[in-house]
Design a protein around this motif. Structure first.
Motif, PDB file in Angstrom:
ATOM      1  N   PRO A 160       0.797  -1.234   0.000  1.00 51.55           N
ATOM      2  CA  PRO A 160       0.000   0.000   0.000  1.00 51.55           C
ATOM      3  C   PRO A 160       0.828   1.283   0.000  1.00 51.55           C
ATOM      4  O   PRO A 160       0.368   2.314  -0.480  1.00 51.55           O
ATOM      5  N   ASP A 161       2.073   1.198   0.477  1.00 55.33           N
ATOM      6  CA  ASP A 161       2.945   2.385   0.487  1.00 55.33           C
ATOM      7  C   ASP A 161       3.723   2.564  -0.814  1.00 55.33           C
ATOM      8  O   ASP A 161       4.509   3.489  -0.954  1.00 55.33           O
ATOM      9  N   GLY A 162       3.514   1.670  -1.781  1.00 47.61           N
ATOM     10  CA  GLY A 162       4.168   1.792  -3.082  1.00 47.61           C
ATOM     11  C   GLY A 162       5.405   0.945  -3.270  1.00 47.61           C
ATOM     12  O   GLY A 162       5.952   0.882  -4.371  1.00 47.61           O
ATOM     13  N   GLU A 163       5.871   0.277  -2.227  1.00 49.11           N
ATOM     14  CA  GLU A 163       7.055  -0.587  -2.331  1.00 49.11           C
ATOM     15  C   GLU A 163       6.705  -1.876  -3.075  1.00 49.11           C
ATOM     16  O   GLU A 163       5.700  -2.520  -2.760  1.00 49.11           O
ATOM     17  N   PRO A 164       7.530  -2.290  -4.055  1.00 48.07           N
ATOM     18  CA  PRO A 164       7.274  -3.567  -4.733  1.00 48.07           C
ATOM     19  C   PRO A 164       7.457  -4.738  -3.766  1.00 48.07           C
ATOM     20  O   PRO A 164       8.286  -4.677  -2.852  1.00 48.07           O
ATOM     21  N   CYS A 165       6.667  -5.784  -3.976  1.00 49.74           N
ATOM     22  CA  CYS A 165       6.805  -6.971  -3.131  1.00 49.74           C
ATOM     23  C   CYS A 165       6.656  -8.234  -3.976  1.00 49.74           C
ATOM     24  O   CYS A 165       5.964  -8.242  -4.990  1.00 49.74           O
ATOM     25  N   PRO A 166       7.320  -9.306  -3.548  1.00 43.95           N
ATOM     26  CA  PRO A 166       7.162 -10.591  -4.235  1.00 43.95           C
ATOM     27  C   PRO A 166       5.858 -11.266  -3.812  1.00 43.95           C
ATOM     28  O   PRO A 166       5.343 -11.028  -2.719  1.00 43.95           O
ATOM     29  N   THR A 167       5.344 -12.091  -4.685  1.00 45.64           N
ATOM     30  CA  THR A 167       4.107 -12.832  -4.433  1.00 45.64           C
ATOM     31  C   THR A 167       4.382 -14.313  -4.590  1.00 45.64           C
ATOM     32  O   THR A 167       5.095 -14.733  -5.501  1.00 45.64           O
ATOM     33  N   THR A 168       3.802 -15.099  -3.696  1.00 46.62           N
ATOM     34  CA  THR A 168       3.898 -16.552  -3.770  1.00 46.62           C
ATOM     35  C   THR A 168       2.521 -17.123  -4.108  1.00 46.62           C
ATOM     36  O   THR A 168       1.514 -16.704  -3.537  1.00 46.62           O
ATOM     37  N   TYR A 169       2.505 -18.061  -5.038  1.00 45.56           N
ATOM     38  CA  TYR A 169       1.273 -18.772  -5.397  1.00 45.56           C
ATOM     39  C   TYR A 169       1.219 -20.100  -4.656  1.00 45.56           C
ATOM     40  O   TYR A 169       2.233 -20.772  -4.483  1.00 45.56           O
ATOM     41  N   PHE A 170       0.010 -20.456  -4.214  1.00 45.73           N
ATOM     42  CA  PHE A 170      -0.256 -21.705  -3.506  1.00 45.73           C
ATOM     43  C   PHE A 170      -1.449 -22.393  -4.129  1.00 45.73           C
ATOM     44  O   PHE A 170      -2.300 -21.751  -4.745  1.00 45.73           O
ATOM     45  N   TYR A 171      -1.527 -23.725  -3.915  1.00 51.81           N
ATOM     46  CA  TYR A 171      -2.750 -24.451  -4.244  1.00 51.81           C
ATOM     47  C   TYR A 171      -3.045 -25.437  -3.133  1.00 51.81           C
ATOM     48  O   TYR A 171      -2.191 -25.790  -2.334  1.00 51.81           O
ATOM     49  N   ARG A 172      -4.299 -25.868  -3.109  1.00 51.47           N
ATOM     50  CA  ARG A 172      -4.726 -26.882  -2.139  1.00 51.47           C
ATOM     51  C   ARG A 172      -5.649 -27.844  -2.862  1.00 51.47           C
ATOM     52  O   ARG A 172      -6.672 -27.447  -3.410  1.00 51.47           O
ATOM     53  N   ASP A 173      -5.233 -29.120  -2.896  1.00 46.57           N
ATOM     54  CA  ASP A 173      -6.024 -30.185  -3.504  1.00 46.57           C
ATOM     55  C   ASP A 173      -6.970 -30.715  -2.433  1.00 46.57           C
ATOM     56  O   ASP A 173      -6.523 -31.251  -1.424  1.00 46.57           O
ATOM     57  N   LEU A 174      -8.252 -30.551  -2.633  1.00 47.76           N
ATOM     58  CA  LEU A 174      -9.251 -30.914  -1.638  1.00 47.76           C
ATOM     59  C   LEU A 174      -9.895 -32.276  -1.894  1.00 47.76           C
ATOM     60  O   LEU A 174     -10.861 -32.626  -1.221  1.00 47.76           O
ATOM     61  N   ARG A 175      -9.364 -33.056  -2.820  1.00 47.07           N
ATOM     62  CA  ARG A 175     -10.014 -34.328  -3.145  1.00 47.07           C
ATOM     63  C   ARG A 175     -10.107 -35.257  -1.949  1.00 47.07           C
ATOM     64  O   ARG A 175     -11.143 -35.885  -1.739  1.00 47.07           O
ATOM     65  N   ASP A 176      -9.057 -35.350  -1.133  1.00 46.77           N
ATOM     66  CA  ASP A 176      -9.129 -36.223   0.049  1.00 46.77           C
ATOM     67  C   ASP A 176     -10.185 -35.737   1.029  1.00 46.77           C
ATOM     68  O   ASP A 176     -10.967 -36.516   1.565  1.00 46.77           O
ATOM     69  N   GLU A 177     -10.226 -34.403   1.267  1.00 48.93           N
ATOM     70  CA  GLU A 177     -11.229 -33.844   2.173  1.00 48.93           C
ATOM     71  C   GLU A 177     -12.634 -34.053   1.626  1.00 48.93           C
ATOM     72  O   GLU A 177     -13.565 -34.351   2.367  1.00 48.93           O
ATOM     73  N   ALA A 178     -12.793 -33.901   0.292  1.00 52.84           N
ATOM     74  CA  ALA A 178     -14.108 -34.095  -0.322  1.00 52.84           C
ATOM     75  C   ALA A 178     -14.575 -35.538  -0.178  1.00 52.84           C
ATOM     76  O   ALA A 178     -15.742 -35.791   0.113  1.00 52.84           O
ATOM     77  N   GLN A 179     -13.673 -36.496  -0.361  1.00 52.53           N
ATOM     78  CA  GLN A 179     -14.051 -37.900  -0.205  1.00 52.53           C
ATOM     79  C   GLN A 179     -14.418 -38.197   1.248  1.00 52.53           C
ATOM     80  O   GLN A 179     -15.375 -38.935   1.511  1.00 52.53           O
ATOM     81  N   THR A 180     -13.701 -37.617   2.187  1.00 52.45           N
ATOM     82  CA  THR A 180     -14.024 -37.805   3.601  1.00 52.45           C
ATOM     83  C   THR A 180     -15.395 -37.218   3.904  1.00 52.45           C
ATOM     84  O   THR A 180     -16.204 -37.823   4.600  1.00 52.45           O
ATOM     85  N   ALA A 181     -15.697 -36.040   3.352  1.00 53.13           N
ATOM     86  CA  ALA A 181     -16.991 -35.399   3.596  1.00 53.13           C
ATOM     87  C   ALA A 181     -18.134 -36.227   3.024  1.00 53.13           C
ATOM     88  O   ALA A 181     -19.171 -36.400   3.658  1.00 53.13           O
ATOM     89  N   VAL A 182     -17.937 -36.784   1.828  1.00 58.03           N
ATOM     90  CA  VAL A 182     -18.966 -37.618   1.201  1.00 58.03           C
ATOM     91  C   VAL A 182     -19.200 -38.875   2.020  1.00 58.03           C
ATOM     92  O   VAL A 182     -20.334 -39.328   2.215  1.00 58.03           O
ATOM     93  N   ALA A 183     -18.137 -39.447   2.544  1.00 60.65           N
ATOM     94  CA  ALA A 183     -18.245 -40.688   3.324  1.00 60.65           C
ATOM     95  C   ALA A 183     -18.791 -40.415   4.734  1.00 60.65           C
ATOM     96  O   ALA A 183     -19.125 -41.353   5.456  1.00 60.65           O
ATOM     97  N   GLY A 184     -18.841 -39.124   5.114  1.00 55.51           N
ATOM     98  CA  GLY A 184     -19.356 -38.779   6.442  1.00 55.51           C
ATOM     99  C   GLY A 184     -18.390 -39.022   7.562  1.00 55.51           C
ATOM    100  O   GLY A 184     -18.771 -39.141   8.721  1.00 55.51           O
ATOM    101  N   ARG A 185     -17.107 -39.112   7.226  1.00 54.33           N
ATOM    102  CA  ARG A 185     -16.091 -39.332   8.269  1.00 54.33           C
ATOM    103  C   ARG A 185     -15.525 -38.008   8.741  1.00 54.33           C
ATOM    104  O   ARG A 185     -15.434 -37.072   7.961  1.00 54.33           O
TER     105      ARG A 185
END
Length: 186
Positions: A160-185
């Protein structure tokens, strides 16, 4: 007597008083130095205009908007951008994870992230992507929560003060969590 822990909820049709509170959170974060697309000084009026545009996208189903509330009202928020190209129906972008300075260090960032992941799964999304300032508190939070670091781009954005900054990209694979949610565990 201690304050009750903040609650997290989905806003599907943000009301005017909720938009005012969201504007206050964004205003606080930007003027507190958070690099979330805006430059300081940042006015409450500009923040309110931003949230009015987001509210239209939420009502249209293009974005999901989650908020954290404490005894004073909305103190945090995160968005899922759902309106992606036809070849990406399985994913969403996570954006504008904001916590008001008055509510930091209480676990809200983690609670908002977990709620956003659960909402993504409920909407049939199993891959999330986000970016953040490299080395920031958010960067450390995402790493701790199991998000996978993809890479860093130098001078990607400005603080916000005008200084350049580096950015990091992330991802999150939710397939395991989705399968757990479907199974009700748990």
């Amino acid at each position: 007597m201690s304050a009750s822990p903040p609650s997290i909820r989905l806003l599907s049709d943000p009301l005017p008083h909720e938009l005012e509170q969201l504007a206050s959170v964004l205003h606080d974060c930007v003027n507190g130095g958070a690099s979330v697309s805006f430059m300081a000084p940042y006015s409450l009026d500009d923040a309110h205009k931003f949230w009015e545009r987001i509210a239209m996208d939420v009502r249209a189903g293009q974005k999901a908007l989650l908020v954290a509330e404490d005894e004073l009202g909305i103190c945090g928020t995160v968005q899922l951008h759902l309106d992606l190209p036809p070849n990406q129906p399985h994913r969403a972008d996570l954006a504008k994870m904001l916590v008001h300075r008055r509510a930091r260090r209480r676990g809200l960032g983690e609670a908002l992230m977990r709620a956003a992941e659960a909402e993504a799964i409920a909407r049939g999304k199993n891959l999330l992507v986000l970016d953040t300032v490299t080395g920031s508190t958010a960067d450390r939070l995402y790493t701790r929560l199991g998000w996978v670091r993809v890479g860093e781009i130098p001078r990607y954005a400005l603080m916000p003060d005008g200084e350049p900054c580096p950015t990091t990209y992330f991802y999150r694979d939710l397939r395991d969590e989705a399968q757990t949610a479907v199974a009700g565990r748990p």
